[in-house]
Design a protein around this motif. Sequence first.
Motif, PDB file in Angstrom:
ATOM      1  N   LEU A   1       0.870  -1.261   0.079  1.00 56.77           N
ATOM      2  CA  LEU A   1       0.050  -0.228  -0.001  1.00 56.77           C
ATOM      3  C   LEU A   1       0.799   1.312  -0.033  1.00 56.77           C
ATOM      4  CD1 LEU A   1      -2.830  -1.062   2.530  1.00 56.77           C
ATOM      5  CD2 LEU A   1      -3.051  -0.700  -0.097  1.00 56.77           C
ATOM      6  N   ALA A   2       2.002   1.270   0.654  1.00 51.43           N
ATOM      7  CA  ALA A   2       2.956   2.269   0.440  1.00 51.43           C
ATOM      8  C   ALA A   2       3.382   2.832  -0.735  1.00 51.43           C
ATOM      9  CB  ALA A   2       4.053   1.894   1.456  1.00 51.43           C
TER      10      ALA A   2
ATOM     11  N   LEU B   1      10.232  -1.988 -25.370  1.00 53.91           N
ATOM     12  CA  LEU B   1       8.816  -2.435 -24.762  1.00 53.91           C
ATOM     13  C   LEU B   1       8.705  -2.988 -23.459  1.00 53.91           C
ATOM     14  CD1 LEU B   1       6.582  -3.042 -27.824  1.00 53.91           C
ATOM     15  CD2 LEU B   1       7.289  -0.805 -27.098  1.00 53.91           C
ATOM     16  N   LEU B   2       9.701  -3.972 -23.356  1.00 56.04           N
ATOM     17  CA  LEU B   2       9.718  -4.500 -21.964  1.00 56.04           C
ATOM     18  C   LEU B   2      10.078  -3.904 -20.851  1.00 56.04           C
ATOM     19  CD1 LEU B   2       9.390  -7.671 -20.938  1.00 56.04           C
ATOM     20  CD2 LEU B   2      11.930  -8.134 -21.255  1.00 56.04           C
ATOM     21  N   GLY B   3      10.960  -2.794 -21.125  1.00 48.75           N
ATOM     22  CA  GLY B   3      11.181  -1.959 -20.000  1.00 48.75           C
ATOM     23  C   GLY B   3      10.010  -1.109 -19.591  1.00 48.75           C
ATOM     24  N   VAL B   4       9.236  -0.962 -20.292  1.00 52.79           N
ATOM     25  CA  VAL B   4       7.909  -0.415 -19.835  1.00 52.79           C
ATOM     26  C   VAL B   4       6.870  -1.272 -19.096  1.00 52.79           C
ATOM     27  CG1 VAL B   4       5.724   1.371 -20.372  1.00 52.79           C
ATOM     28  CG2 VAL B   4       8.219   1.510 -21.492  1.00 52.79           C
ATOM     29  N   ILE B   5       6.815  -2.283 -19.534  1.00 50.79           N
ATOM     30  CA  ILE B   5       5.997  -3.548 -19.220  1.00 50.79           C
ATOM     31  C   ILE B   5       6.351  -4.002 -17.731  1.00 50.79           C
ATOM     32  CG2 ILE B   5       5.132  -6.042 -19.544  1.00 50.79           C
ATOM     33  CD1 ILE B   5       5.407  -5.221 -22.582  1.00 50.79           C
ATOM     34  N   LEU B   6       7.454  -4.122 -17.594  1.00 51.54           N
ATOM     35  CA  LEU B   6       7.696  -4.916 -16.274  1.00 51.54           C
ATOM     36  C   LEU B   6       7.583  -3.926 -15.032  1.00 51.54           C
ATOM     37  CD1 LEU B   6      11.235  -6.807 -17.137  1.00 51.54           C
ATOM     38  CD2 LEU B   6       8.865  -7.754 -16.653  1.00 51.54           C
ATOM     39  N   PRO B   7       8.010  -2.659 -14.900  1.00 53.51           N
ATOM     40  CA  PRO B   7       7.551  -1.860 -13.993  1.00 53.51           C
ATOM     41  C   PRO B   7       6.051  -1.809 -13.441  1.00 53.51           C
ATOM     42  CG  PRO B   7       9.278  -0.790 -15.314  1.00 53.51           C
ATOM     43  CD  PRO B   7       8.792  -2.085 -15.982  1.00 53.51           C
ATOM     44  N   LEU B   8       5.293  -2.054 -14.464  1.00 56.62           N
ATOM     45  CA  LEU B   8       3.921  -2.004 -14.401  1.00 56.62           C
ATOM     46  C   LEU B   8       3.100  -3.083 -14.140  1.00 56.62           C
ATOM     47  CD1 LEU B   8       3.081   0.276 -17.652  1.00 56.62           C
ATOM     48  CD2 LEU B   8       3.173   1.103 -15.362  1.00 56.62           C
ATOM     49  N   GLY B   9       4.039  -4.187 -13.894  1.00 53.67           N
ATOM     50  CA  GLY B   9       3.462  -5.421 -13.739  1.00 53.67           C
ATOM     51  C   GLY B   9       2.709  -5.754 -12.483  1.00 53.67           C
ATOM     52  N   ALA B  10       3.101  -4.951 -11.381  1.00 55.71           N
ATOM     53  CA  ALA B  10       2.776  -4.890 -10.153  1.00 55.71           C
ATOM     54  C   ALA B  10       2.211  -3.605  -9.615  1.00 55.71           C
ATOM     55  CB  ALA B  10       3.806  -5.491  -8.990  1.00 55.71           C
ATOM     56  N   TRP B  11       0.880  -3.500  -9.181  1.00 54.23           N
ATOM     57  CA  TRP B  11       0.151  -2.230  -8.769  1.00 54.23           C
ATOM     58  C   TRP B  11      -0.236  -2.606  -7.600  1.00 54.23           C
ATOM     59  CZ3 TRP B  11      -4.586   0.486 -11.206  1.00 54.23           C
ATOM     60  CH2 TRP B  11      -4.714   1.650 -10.625  1.00 54.23           C
ATOM     61  N   GLY B  12      -0.081  -1.791  -6.716  1.00 58.06           N
ATOM     62  CA  GLY B  12      -0.768  -1.805  -5.248  1.00 58.06           C
ATOM     63  C   GLY B  12      -2.251  -1.838  -5.417  1.00 58.06           C
ATOM     64  N   PHE B  13      -2.741  -0.928  -5.961  1.00 54.89           N
ATOM     65  CA  PHE B  13      -4.255  -0.795  -5.900  1.00 54.89           C
ATOM     66  C   PHE B  13      -5.136  -1.986  -6.430  1.00 54.89           C
ATOM     67  CE2 PHE B  13      -8.053  -0.191  -8.230  1.00 54.89           C
ATOM     68  CZ  PHE B  13      -8.906   0.497  -7.399  1.00 54.89           C
ATOM     69  N   SER B  14      -4.637  -2.895  -7.289  1.00 56.51           N
ATOM     70  CA  SER B  14      -5.160  -4.019  -7.834  1.00 56.51           C
ATOM     71  C   SER B  14      -4.859  -5.054  -6.699  1.00 56.51           C
ATOM     72  CB  SER B  14      -4.350  -4.414  -9.335  1.00 56.51           C
ATOM     73  OG  SER B  14      -4.725  -3.647 -10.069  1.00 56.51           O
ATOM     74  N   ILE B  15      -3.728  -5.264  -6.081  1.00 53.35           N
ATOM     75  CA  ILE B  15      -3.459  -6.138  -5.248  1.00 53.35           C
ATOM     76  C   ILE B  15      -4.353  -6.079  -4.046  1.00 53.35           C
ATOM     77  CG2 ILE B  15      -1.788  -6.988  -3.640  1.00 53.35           C
ATOM     78  CD1 ILE B  15       0.540  -6.308  -5.601  1.00 53.35           C
ATOM     79  N   PHE B  16      -4.380  -4.798  -3.593  1.00 57.28           N
ATOM     80  CA  PHE B  16      -5.549  -4.514  -2.460  1.00 57.28           C
ATOM     81  C   PHE B  16      -6.739  -4.709  -2.600  1.00 57.28           C
ATOM     82  CE2 PHE B  16      -7.916  -1.247  -0.221  1.00 57.28           C
ATOM     83  CZ  PHE B  16      -8.015  -1.781   0.991  1.00 57.28           C
ATOM     84  N   VAL B  17      -7.337  -4.551  -3.899  1.00 54.74           N
ATOM     85  CA  VAL B  17      -8.634  -4.872  -4.206  1.00 54.74           C
ATOM     86  C   VAL B  17      -8.769  -6.279  -4.160  1.00 54.74           C
ATOM     87  CG1 VAL B  17     -10.604  -4.693  -5.916  1.00 54.74           C
ATOM     88  CG2 VAL B  17      -9.238  -2.621  -5.563  1.00 54.74           C
ATOM     89  N   MET B  18      -8.009  -7.175  -4.866  1.00 56.06           N
ATOM     90  CA  MET B  18      -8.317  -8.630  -5.113  1.00 56.06           C
ATOM     91  C   MET B  18      -8.222  -9.146  -3.631  1.00 56.06           C
ATOM     92  SD  MET B  18      -9.017  -9.425  -7.936  1.00 56.06           S
ATOM     93  CE  MET B  18      -8.874 -11.317  -7.688  1.00 56.06           C
ATOM     94  N   THR B  19      -7.267  -8.515  -2.963  1.00 48.56           N
ATOM     95  CA  THR B  19      -7.050  -8.998  -1.442  1.00 48.56           C
ATOM     96  C   THR B  19      -8.329  -8.970  -0.600  1.00 48.56           C
ATOM     97  OG1 THR B  19      -4.691  -8.714  -1.445  1.00 48.56           O
ATOM     98  CG2 THR B  19      -5.691  -9.029   0.644  1.00 48.56           C
ATOM     99  N   GLU B  20      -8.820  -7.850  -0.554  1.00 47.79           N
ATOM    100  CA  GLU B  20     -10.131  -7.427   0.106  1.00 47.79           C
ATOM    101  C   GLU B  20     -11.353  -8.240  -0.431  1.00 47.79           C
ATOM    102  OE1 GLU B  20     -10.443  -5.874   2.948  1.00 47.79           O
ATOM    103  OE2 GLU B  20      -8.117  -5.560   2.641  1.00 47.79           O
ATOM    104  N   PHE B  21     -11.302  -8.615  -1.808  1.00 48.88           N
ATOM    105  CA  PHE B  21     -12.288  -9.224  -2.279  1.00 48.88           C
ATOM    106  C   PHE B  21     -12.267 -10.963  -1.921  1.00 48.88           C
ATOM    107  CE2 PHE B  21     -14.937 -11.403  -5.511  1.00 48.88           C
ATOM    108  CZ  PHE B  21     -16.183 -10.448  -5.672  1.00 48.88           C
ATOM    109  N   MET B  22     -10.971 -11.440  -1.803  1.00 53.32           N
ATOM    110  CA  MET B  22     -10.708 -12.629  -1.715  1.00 53.32           C
ATOM    111  C   MET B  22     -11.255 -12.980  -0.017  1.00 53.32           C
ATOM    112  SD  MET B  22      -7.490 -14.133  -3.770  1.00 53.32           S
ATOM    113  CE  MET B  22      -7.527 -14.198  -5.488  1.00 53.32           C
ATOM    114  N   ARG B  23     -11.097 -12.186   0.738  1.00 51.18           N
ATOM    115  CA  ARG B  23     -11.112 -12.247   2.058  1.00 51.18           C
ATOM    116  C   ARG B  23     -12.396 -12.420   2.280  1.00 51.18           C
ATOM    117  NH1 ARG B  23      -7.177  -7.535   4.944  1.00 51.18           N
ATOM    118  NH2 ARG B  23      -5.436  -8.963   4.892  1.00 51.18           N
TER     119      ARG B  23
END
Length: 292
Positions: free
Chosen positions: A124-125, A156-178
């Motif tokens: 989240l930070a 193009l891989l140099g742009v794709i890799l840093p965007l592969g993880a996003w805190g917002f998406s992980i947080f939304v999925m975590t709360e939904f799976m709970r």
Amino acid sequence: MSVNSSRFDSAIGWSTRPDAWVSKGIRFVFSAVAVILFCGPLLVIFSGAFDHNPDPTKLSVVPDSPSLINFQVAAENRIWHYLTNSLVIAGGALLLQLSVSVFAAYALARKKFRGQAIALLVILATMMLPEEVIAIPLSLVIGDLPLVHVSLKGTLLGVILPLGAWGFSIFVMTEFMREIPAELEEAAKVDGAGELRLFAQIILPLCKPALGVIAVFGFNMIWEQYLLPLIVAADPSDYTLTVALLALRSDDQVGTGIVLAGALLALVPSLVVYLSLQKSFLRGITTGAIKG
């Protein structure tokens, strides 16, 4: 059982009171203002893109002289190449982002391990850090990837890799799976389901609404990227459509209509993604609101 008709009429927006026309008029005015504010810029972009010589100082929703010349000139300025770069990056980064989000959320929501709360806090930070703060460190990492010492500049891989993880998406999925009942997981284990089968056939199908939410938000986040593609680019041919539009706008030889044609092309993928995932997106938002 009788139904109070006045309450029912009020609930659907109608009223039988003598002064009802006042409230209807106010609602109409506010609705018209909202439509103008949200749809006005889109109509101006559409009109200017198909206008042979649009006047940037004039507000017009209908082309004065309809023509496709702006798209032809935009094509000569390699607008389709930039659009292809953007589509490849958005598709690859979104697929990677969804994969990382569901696996990370599964570990955070359905498993127990030491430091779980700290891991989620760190994720989240990352959402609190502006892009400008990490721009220089990110540029250094992309220029010399740790361990393998490979430069991703101009790829193009140099742009794709840093965007592969996003805190917002992980947080939304975590709360939904709970919110998924533990009884379903226990019943599947009793039936002999393994970890992979449990995840693929039980947990993941129940997360389709949340997947729609993070797919729409994730695509828009990736599509609107400007600073990262600019950092990674080693040549103007590496630009995405977002970066190229600003470059075209700053070029005195390029007219307003060409920039608007490019802007119209940039709007289409976002609309297609939203319309394709509209049902899942609305279900995910509604489910989150009800659970909240």
